[in-house]
Design a protein around this motif. Structure first.
Motif, PDB file in Angstrom:
ATOM      1  N   UNK A  18       0.833  -1.201   0.000  1.00  0.00           N
ATOM      2  CA  UNK A  18       0.000   0.000   0.000  1.00  0.00           C
ATOM      3  C   UNK A  18       0.863   1.244   0.000  1.00  0.00           C
ATOM      4  N   UNK A  19       1.803   1.312   0.919  1.00  0.00           N
ATOM      5  CA  UNK A  19       2.600   2.518   1.091  1.00  0.00           C
ATOM      6  C   UNK A  19       3.475   2.804  -0.132  1.00  0.00           C
ATOM      7  N   UNK A  20       3.820   1.781  -0.893  1.00  0.00           N
ATOM      8  CA  UNK A  20       4.640   1.962  -2.093  1.00  0.00           C
ATOM      9  C   UNK A  20       3.798   2.163  -3.356  1.00  0.00           C
ATOM     10  N   UNK A  21       2.492   2.002  -3.241  1.00  0.00           N
ATOM     11  CA  UNK A  21       1.620   2.032  -4.414  1.00  0.00           C
ATOM     12  C   UNK A  21       1.408   3.428  -4.990  1.00  0.00           C
ATOM     13  N   UNK A  22       1.586   4.449  -4.162  1.00  0.00           N
ATOM     14  CA  UNK A  22       1.298   5.807  -4.615  1.00  0.00           C
ATOM     15  C   UNK A  22      -0.169   6.187  -4.437  1.00  0.00           C
ATOM     16  N   UNK A  23      -0.980   5.233  -4.000  1.00  0.00           N
ATOM     17  CA  UNK A  23      -2.390   5.502  -3.746  1.00  0.00           C
ATOM     18  C   UNK A  23      -2.574   5.926  -2.292  1.00  0.00           C
ATOM     19  N   UNK A  24      -3.693   6.559  -2.021  1.00  0.00           N
ATOM     20  CA  UNK A  24      -4.022   6.829  -0.620  1.00  0.00           C
ATOM     21  C   UNK A  24      -4.311   5.489   0.041  1.00  0.00           C
ATOM     22  N   UNK A  25      -4.182   5.447   1.361  1.00  0.00           N
ATOM     23  CA  UNK A  25      -4.487   4.205   2.080  1.00  0.00           C
ATOM     24  C   UNK A  25      -5.908   3.755   1.773  1.00  0.00           C
ATOM     25  N   UNK A  26      -6.837   4.700   1.805  1.00  0.00           N
ATOM     26  CA  UNK A  26      -8.244   4.368   1.570  1.00  0.00           C
ATOM     27  C   UNK A  26      -8.450   3.784   0.171  1.00  0.00           C
TER      28      UNK A  26
END
Length: 60
Positions: free
Chosen positions: A18-26
């Motif tokens: 998640x943290x590496x995806x570039x997306x918000x957590x939500x």
């Protein structure tokens, strides 16, 4: 004890995805059918274990 370590390793991997995806957590949670409350509970548990370093989410 080994089972617990494997569990924490798995959720650590998901949090780091998640943290590496570039997306918000939500948004990452929505995309991966994970309740945001579950995701943040994982982070809390990992931090309590003190053997995982969870980066803060950057809002760039």
């Amino acid at each position: 004890m080994a089972d617990k370590k494997l569990y924490y390793d798995k959720i650590y991997g998901l949090v780091m995805q998640c943290r590496k995806s570039g997306l918000s957590d939500k948004q990452w949670c929505i995309n991966n059918d994970i309740a945001p409350s579950t995701f943040y509970w994982w982070i809390k548990k990992l931090r309590q274990q003190a053997c995982y370093e969870i980066p803060e989410h950057s809002f760039t």
